[in-house]
Design a protein around this motif. Structure first.
Motif, PDB file in Angstrom:
ATOM      1  N   GLU A 240     -43.726  34.850  32.942  1.00 25.82           N
ATOM      2  CA  GLU A 240     -43.851  33.627  32.226  1.00 25.82           C
ATOM      3  C   GLU A 240     -44.498  34.151  30.699  1.00 25.82           C
ATOM      4  O   GLU A 240     -43.525  33.860  29.490  1.00 25.82           O
ATOM      5  CB  GLU A 240     -45.066  32.841  32.071  1.00 25.82           C
ATOM      6  N   ARG A 241     -44.944  35.253  30.360  1.00 24.36           N
ATOM      7  CA  ARG A 241     -45.818  36.389  29.659  1.00 24.36           C
ATOM      8  C   ARG A 241     -45.477  37.411  29.570  1.00 24.36           C
ATOM      9  O   ARG A 241     -45.912  38.325  31.359  1.00 24.36           O
ATOM     10  CB  ARG A 241     -46.491  35.868  29.345  1.00 24.36           C
TER      11      ARG A 241
ATOM     12  N   ILE B 174     -46.786  40.752  29.469  1.00 28.63           N
ATOM     13  CA  ILE B 174     -48.020  41.972  29.018  1.00 28.63           C
ATOM     14  C   ILE B 174     -47.966  42.961  29.376  1.00 28.63           C
ATOM     15  O   ILE B 174     -48.175  43.341  30.347  1.00 28.63           O
ATOM     16  CB  ILE B 174     -49.342  41.016  29.280  1.00 28.63           C
TER      17      ILE B 174
ATOM     18  N   GLU C 105     -48.050  40.842  24.055  1.00 27.46           N
ATOM     19  CA  GLU C 105     -47.797  40.236  24.883  1.00 27.46           C
ATOM     20  C   GLU C 105     -46.814  38.700  24.514  1.00 27.46           C
ATOM     21  O   GLU C 105     -46.430  38.973  22.663  1.00 27.46           O
ATOM     22  CB  GLU C 105     -48.865  38.752  24.469  1.00 27.46           C
ATOM     23  N   PHE C 106     -44.789  38.802  24.959  1.00 33.44           N
ATOM     24  CA  PHE C 106     -44.552  37.803  24.693  1.00 33.44           C
ATOM     25  C   PHE C 106     -44.045  37.101  25.792  1.00 33.44           C
ATOM     26  O   PHE C 106     -44.130  36.678  26.408  1.00 33.44           O
ATOM     27  CB  PHE C 106     -43.279  38.759  24.116  1.00 33.44           C
ATOM     28  N   TYR C 107     -43.757  36.499  25.083  1.00 32.67           N
ATOM     29  CA  TYR C 107     -42.654  34.551  25.247  1.00 32.67           C
ATOM     30  C   TYR C 107     -41.832  35.416  26.204  1.00 32.67           C
ATOM     31  O   TYR C 107     -40.931  35.989  25.061  1.00 32.67           O
ATOM     32  CB  TYR C 107     -42.488  33.515  24.664  1.00 32.67           C
TER      33      TYR C 107
ATOM     34  N   ILE D 276     -37.049  38.144  24.436  1.00 26.00           N
ATOM     35  CA  ILE D 276     -38.603  38.044  24.385  1.00 26.00           C
ATOM     36  C   ILE D 276     -38.823  37.870  22.285  1.00 26.00           C
ATOM     37  O   ILE D 276     -38.503  38.154  21.785  1.00 26.00           O
ATOM     38  CB  ILE D 276     -38.845  39.175  24.689  1.00 26.00           C
TER      39      ILE D 276
ATOM     40  N   CYS E 111     -42.571  38.213  20.261  1.00 27.15           N
ATOM     41  CA  CYS E 111     -43.833  39.020  19.892  1.00 27.15           C
ATOM     42  C   CYS E 111     -44.994  37.203  19.869  1.00 27.15           C
ATOM     43  O   CYS E 111     -45.154  36.510  18.504  1.00 27.15           O
ATOM     44  CB  CYS E 111     -44.037  39.886  18.898  1.00 27.15           C
ATOM     45  N   ILE E 112     -45.858  36.802  20.799  1.00 26.39           N
ATOM     46  CA  ILE E 112     -46.831  36.187  20.731  1.00 26.39           C
ATOM     47  C   ILE E 112     -48.008  36.288  19.064  1.00 26.39           C
ATOM     48  O   ILE E 112     -47.885  35.571  18.625  1.00 26.39           O
ATOM     49  CB  ILE E 112     -47.918  35.484  21.811  1.00 26.39           C
TER      50      ILE E 112
ATOM     51  N   GLU F  62     -44.486  37.062  16.221  1.00 26.02           N
ATOM     52  CA  GLU F  62     -43.402  36.259  16.469  1.00 26.02           C
ATOM     53  C   GLU F  62     -41.724  36.747  16.233  1.00 26.02           C
ATOM     54  O   GLU F  62     -40.770  35.860  16.033  1.00 26.02           O
ATOM     55  CB  GLU F  62     -43.198  34.818  15.466  1.00 26.02           C
TER      56      GLU F  62
END
Lengths: 305, 151
Positions: B97-98, B100, B121-123, B132, B134-135, B138
């Motif tokens: 899901e992520r 990391i 960390e990326f969605y 992807i 970057c959380i 962005e």
């Protein structure tokens, strides 16, 4: 919204944005003169690692008007960060002194990092080239207050659409709320393609390099600062800056009730002759920063008004 | 189906259904050149994919981190663990899901590139093509941007 971080405008639903507007309007009427005691005993930590005038002072004013107090780092250059402490450690310590943290930082994503290390809510007051959600909220609030609704409004964003911190989140929020977007800029300062793609999912913005051509369509002209350092030489800058200058003659070609907004500071994007006309709303916009920030602070600290 | 022109392995791992042209990227991110022997099939006919790449690595299995890295290049790959020339375990690469700690954010101004006690960390925005976000900052990354920044 109690306990929530405000890192990006996308963290808020449209209903929540309108809740903030409602609270801002109620608070702006209630908080006159001596202020109220809604946040008495609460402490706002104001961490500005980059210069700020309006954002910082309006947050501190909002907190004071609600009966709370603010603490801050007076000079980030002399703070523990300059001695090599990580931002994460700084945040953990300051979080233990305060009930809410407002942060502006030069690195993209710094506010998100702060929210991960703080137990109390964190509000992003601008991180690098990233988001500045409370500016977006006060921009939207000003449009809503002046025009009574946002859906269906024709909003032209003019100037630096490439690097401008405030315009990216504003553009995204406007299309989510049903406004029609007009993007007006010289080619070298056009909106980045990934943002344009994100916006175009909701509606197709109209793109132009001529404000004069577009102005008859607009309900709102949102001007931004065109920075000299983005251009190879002074002559090129002056040519572009001049062609986007907003003056009374240009506005006379627009709708009778068109309004002009600007996140300020302006340099010469808006002629001072506009200041005293009915079109000028940029000083009201700056003034709206206080009630909007009062609404945000009261909501995330769980004291509804 | 056509016979593969690369030999079977006795013990190890076969990574199948790698998008064509990506075997070299897989070799690179798994660091296979330095510590194992491997056979690579490039542009091999595939009933599922039309054509694909395949890698057979002798005497080595993949760790969870390596599988996570593999998912960035070949999200639909199949991993076959081979024992005594036979497939002992067959599994698919699951997209987390992520993402990391396995991809470095391409944005040099991102806070994850500073000396902070956090992992990147990326969605996952899309798996085809792999994209992807970057959380923290962005920014969106895809294709070679991801391959070149696998840690």
């Amino acid at each position: 919204m109690t306990g929530r971080d405000i890192i990006s405008i996308s963290d808020l639903s449209i209903e929540e944005i309108f809740e903030i507007f409602g609270a801002a309007e109620r608070l702006s009427k209630a908080v006159t003169g001596r202020g109220i005691d809604l946040l008495k005993g609460r402490v706002l930590a104001s961490l500005f690692f980059e210069p700020s005038t309006r954002t910082r002072l309006s947050f501190e004013s909002a907190m004071a008007k609600l009966g709370g107090t603010s603490i801050s780092i007076s000079d980030p250059a002399s703070s523990s960060l300059s001695k090599g402490e990580t931002l994460a450690d700084t945040i953990k310590i300051i979080d233990s002194y305060s009930d809410v943290i407002v942060i502006r930082h030069p690195k993209d994503g710094a506010a998100k990092l702060a929210s991960r290390f703080a137990e109390h809510p964190v509000i992003n007051a601008g991180d690098g080239a990233g988001q500045h959600p409370t500016q977006t909220l006060l921009d939207l609030f000003t449009m809503w207050k002046e025009k009574k609704e946002i859906s269906g409004l024709n909003v032209g964003i003019v100037g630096d659409l490439r690097y401008g911190r405030t315009v990216h989140s504003l553009a995204i929020a406007l299309v989510r709320m049903g406004a029609n977007l007009f993007l007006i800029s010289p080619e070298e300062l056009a909106m980045p393609s990934h943002l344009l793609r994100a916006i175009s999912v909701e509606s197709s913005p109209k793109i132009s390099n001529s404000l004069e051509r577009i102005i008859p369509n607009l309900d709102v002209v949102y001007a931004t600062r065109i920075q000299k350092e983005r251009f190879p030489d002074e002559a090129e800058y002056l040519k572009v800056a001049d062609s986007y200058k907003i003056n009374a003659k240009l506005l006379s070609k627009g709708k009778e009730d068109v309004i002009v907004m600007h996140p300020l500071p302006r340099v010469n994007e808006i002629d001072s002759e506009v200041d005293s006309t009915k079109y000028a709303k940029y000083f009201d916009q700056a003034k709206n920063g206080v009630p909007v920030r009062m609404a945000i602070l009261s909501k995330i600290l769980g004291e509804e008004y | 189906m056509e016979e593969l022109k690369i030999e079977k392995i006795k013990e190890g791992t076969v990574i199948d259904h790698i998008p064509k042209g990506n075997a070299i990227n897989v070799i690179k991110i798994l660091g296979i050149c330095s510590d194992s022997s491997a056979s690579i099939g490039i542009n091999v006919p595939s009933s599922r994919m039309g054509s694909k790449d395949i890698i057979k690595i002798e005497g080595r299995s993949l760790s969870a981190t390596e599988i996570a890295k593999l998912s960035m290049v070949a999200p639909k790959a199949t991993i076959n663990q081979i024992r005594n020339y036979k497939v002992e375990i067959k599994s698919n690469v699951d997209l987390p899901e992520r993402v990391i700690g396995i991809v470095r954010c391409i944005n040099t101004r991102c806070i994850t590139r500073a000396m902070e006690p956090i992992k990147s960390e990326f969605y996952i925005v899309a798996s085809e093509p792999m994209t992807i976000r970057c959380i923290y900052c962005e920014i969106e990354m895809n294709g070679n941007m991801i391959h070149d920044n696998i840690i």
